[in-house]
Motif scaffolding. Structure first.
Motif, PDB file in Angstrom:
ATOM      1  N   VAL A  11     -67.176  33.464 -15.717  1.00  0.00           N
ATOM      2  CA  VAL A  11     -65.938  34.789 -16.895  1.00  0.00           C
ATOM      3  C   VAL A  11     -65.486  35.587 -15.834  1.00  0.00           C
ATOM      4  O   VAL A  11     -65.977  36.422 -14.531  1.00  0.00           O
ATOM      5  N   ASP A  13     -64.517  39.010 -15.388  1.00  0.00           N
ATOM      6  CA  ASP A  13     -64.872  39.926 -15.925  1.00  0.00           C
ATOM      7  C   ASP A  13     -63.557  41.301 -15.501  1.00  0.00           C
ATOM      8  O   ASP A  13     -63.523  41.846 -14.198  1.00  0.00           O
ATOM      9  N   SER A  15     -63.364  44.467 -16.922  1.00  0.00           N
ATOM     10  CA  SER A  15     -63.151  45.562 -17.652  1.00  0.00           C
ATOM     11  C   SER A  15     -62.915  46.472 -16.822  1.00  0.00           C
ATOM     12  O   SER A  15     -62.615  47.909 -17.213  1.00  0.00           O
ATOM     13  N   ARG A  74     -63.892  38.434 -19.779  1.00  0.00           N
ATOM     14  CA  ARG A  74     -63.784  39.682 -20.316  1.00  0.00           C
ATOM     15  C   ARG A  74     -63.070  41.195 -20.084  1.00  0.00           C
ATOM     16  O   ARG A  74     -62.538  41.676 -18.622  1.00  0.00           O
ATOM     17  N   GLN A  77     -66.266  46.390 -20.856  1.00  0.00           N
ATOM     18  CA  GLN A  77     -67.152  46.174 -21.767  1.00  0.00           C
ATOM     19  C   GLN A  77     -68.198  45.736 -22.516  1.00  0.00           C
ATOM     20  O   GLN A  77     -69.077  44.741 -22.192  1.00  0.00           O
ATOM     21  N   ALA A  80     -66.764  40.925 -26.364  1.00  0.00           N
ATOM     22  CA  ALA A  80     -67.624  39.471 -25.895  1.00  0.00           C
ATOM     23  C   ALA A  80     -66.326  39.204 -25.131  1.00  0.00           C
ATOM     24  O   ALA A  80     -65.540  39.365 -25.524  1.00  0.00           O
ATOM     25  N   ALA A  81     -66.643  37.882 -24.330  1.00  0.00           N
ATOM     26  CA  ALA A  81     -65.358  37.366 -23.369  1.00  0.00           C
ATOM     27  C   ALA A  81     -64.339  36.760 -23.950  1.00  0.00           C
ATOM     28  O   ALA A  81     -64.911  36.300 -25.672  1.00  0.00           O
TER      29      ALA A  81
END
Length: 87
Positions: A11, A13, A15, A74, A77, A80-81
């Motif tokens: 994933v 991330d 965020s 993502r 935080q 969900a992805a």
């Protein structure tokens, strides 16, 4: 960047970049996009506020482009992805 896709559990991330402006229910395409670059690479870009055309490159996924490959990202935080598809 070493990214092997959803089947490998990878994933991206994002965020830390987008959490301040992205809310669950917002259009993911307003904040992140993936495009084919240089043949088989995928360029991942973000728009920090989700408006306008001020996209910033954040990653290049080398050799990852295929019409069947999706990317999990993502954006917040606690969320969900989300899945995006390179174009």
């Amino acid at each position: 960047m070493d990214y092997n896709g959803e089947t490998a559990g990878d994933v991206l991330d994002l965020s830390a970049l987008l959490d301040a402006n992205y809310d669950v229910g917002d259009n993911v395409a307003d904040f992140v996009r993936a495009t084919q670059s240089g043949g088989s690479d995928v360029l991942v870009e973000v728009n920090l506020d989700g408006t306008g055309s001020d996209w910033e490159e954040v990653a290049i996924l080398q050799g990852y482009y295929d019409t069947n490959n999706d990317i999990l990202v993502r954006l917040e935080q606690s969320a969900a992805a989300q899945t995006i598809h390179p174009v």
